[in-house]
Write a protein that holds these residues in place. Structure first.
Motif, PDB file in Angstrom:
ATOM      1  N   VAL A 111      -2.239  -2.695  -1.120  1.00  0.00           N
ATOM      2  CA  VAL A 111      -2.644  -1.529  -2.222  1.00  0.00           C
ATOM      3  C   VAL A 111      -1.513  -2.036  -3.488  1.00  0.00           C
ATOM      4  O   VAL A 111      -0.861  -1.855  -3.800  1.00  0.00           O
ATOM      5  CB  VAL A 111      -2.388  -0.283  -2.293  1.00  0.00           C
ATOM      6  N   GLY A 169      -2.817   2.620  -7.640  1.00  0.00           N
ATOM      7  CA  GLY A 169      -3.286   3.533  -5.897  1.00  0.00           C
ATOM      8  C   GLY A 169      -2.421   4.440  -5.372  1.00  0.00           C
ATOM      9  O   GLY A 169      -2.445   5.315  -5.051  1.00  0.00           O
ATOM     10  N   TRP A 170      -0.929   3.523  -5.452  1.00  0.00           N
ATOM     11  CA  TRP A 170       0.041   5.147  -4.809  1.00  0.00           C
ATOM     12  C   TRP A 170       0.289   6.221  -5.466  1.00  0.00           C
ATOM     13  O   TRP A 170       0.499   7.285  -5.121  1.00  0.00           O
ATOM     14  CB  TRP A 170       1.006   3.914  -4.222  1.00  0.00           C
ATOM     15  N   TYR A 178      -2.220   8.550  -4.935  1.00  0.00           N
ATOM     16  CA  TYR A 178      -2.014   8.363  -3.532  1.00  0.00           C
ATOM     17  C   TYR A 178      -1.213   9.489  -3.430  1.00  0.00           C
ATOM     18  O   TYR A 178      -1.261  10.803  -2.984  1.00  0.00           O
ATOM     19  CB  TYR A 178      -1.184   7.838  -2.587  1.00  0.00           C
ATOM     20  N   TYR A 224      -3.524   3.963   4.040  1.00  0.00           N
ATOM     21  CA  TYR A 224      -2.181   3.464   2.920  1.00  0.00           C
ATOM     22  C   TYR A 224      -1.425   4.145   3.701  1.00  0.00           C
ATOM     23  O   TYR A 224       0.155   3.214   4.051  1.00  0.00           O
ATOM     24  CB  TYR A 224      -2.061   4.770   2.078  1.00  0.00           C
ATOM     25  N   HIS A 276      -0.468   1.339   6.272  1.00  0.00           N
ATOM     26  CA  HIS A 276       0.005  -0.131   5.525  1.00  0.00           C
ATOM     27  C   HIS A 276       1.488   0.282   5.160  1.00  0.00           C
ATOM     28  O   HIS A 276       2.047  -1.324   5.560  1.00  0.00           O
ATOM     29  CB  HIS A 276      -0.765  -0.364   4.896  1.00  0.00           C
ATOM     30  N   CYS A 311       4.205  -3.376  -0.229  1.00  0.00           N
ATOM     31  CA  CYS A 311       3.942  -1.767  -0.427  1.00  0.00           C
ATOM     32  C   CYS A 311       4.362  -0.801  -0.619  1.00  0.00           C
ATOM     33  O   CYS A 311       4.402   0.333  -1.334  1.00  0.00           O
ATOM     34  CB  CYS A 311       2.148  -1.647   0.408  1.00  0.00           C
ATOM     35  N   TYR A 358       4.950   1.449  -3.450  1.00  0.00           N
ATOM     36  CA  TYR A 358       4.835   3.195  -3.741  1.00  0.00           C
ATOM     37  C   TYR A 358       5.994   3.541  -3.915  1.00  0.00           C
ATOM     38  O   TYR A 358       6.772   4.611  -4.315  1.00  0.00           O
ATOM     39  CB  TYR A 358       4.657   3.537  -1.431  1.00  0.00           C
TER      40      TYR A 358
END
Length: 155
Positions: free
Chosen positions: A4, A8-9, A12, A25, A28, A35, A39
């Motif tokens: 990701v 994307g994070w 999120y 997510y 994952h 990731c 994150y």
């Protein structure tokens, strides 16, 4: 699943993605260290951007929690008190009901008869034991007395 991207994070964290994608997510994150670090970096950036804007979320949240908690504490105490009284009353009624059933069934009467019979039996055994000891003592004393009389006659 592919890695990701950091954007994307960020999405999120801002809660801008659909629920199904959020679950993907999160699952994952359990298996991918790259990731997870992306994150954490996105979280740090998001946190630092909140601090730059001067937006302090912790203070208002804690205030609202303490206000809510204060209101609920009184209600909670009242509910606990009512539940406690109900529980005590329920236990008392159950105990009273069992007592009545046992009395109606004659259980207590049979207990008292059993105890009386055991007491009378123990008294009889104690008397017979005492009588036995006294009899043995007198027999022993009589035998000593006989030996003394025989001993004086032989001399």
């Amino acid at each position: 699943m592919n890695h990701v991207p950091e954007t994307g994070w960020v999405a999120y964290l801002a809660d801008e993605i659909p629920e199904s994608l959020k679950i993907e997510y999160e699952n994952h994150l359990y298996s991918c260290d790259m990731c997870l670090s992306a994150y954490l970096e996105a979280m740090e950036k998001e946190e630092s951007s909140l601090e730059i804007e001067g937006f302090d979320i912790a203070g208002p949240v804690m205030d609202s929690i303490s206000r809510l908690k204060g209101g609920y504490i009184e209600e909670d105490k009242q509910l606990r008190k009512e539940n406690s009284l109900r529980t005590i009353t329920r236990h008392y009624l159950i105990a009273a009901g069992f007592t009545i059933l046992l009395m109606a069934g004659g259980v207590f009467q049979s207990f008292t008869e059993y105890v009386d019979s055991m007491e009378s039996r123990s008294v009889k055994e104690t008397q017979s034991l005492t009588d036995g000891i006294i009899d043995k003592t007198f027999n022993w004393m009589d035998s000593i007395e006989k030996k003394n009389k025989e001993g004086f006659r032989n001399e």
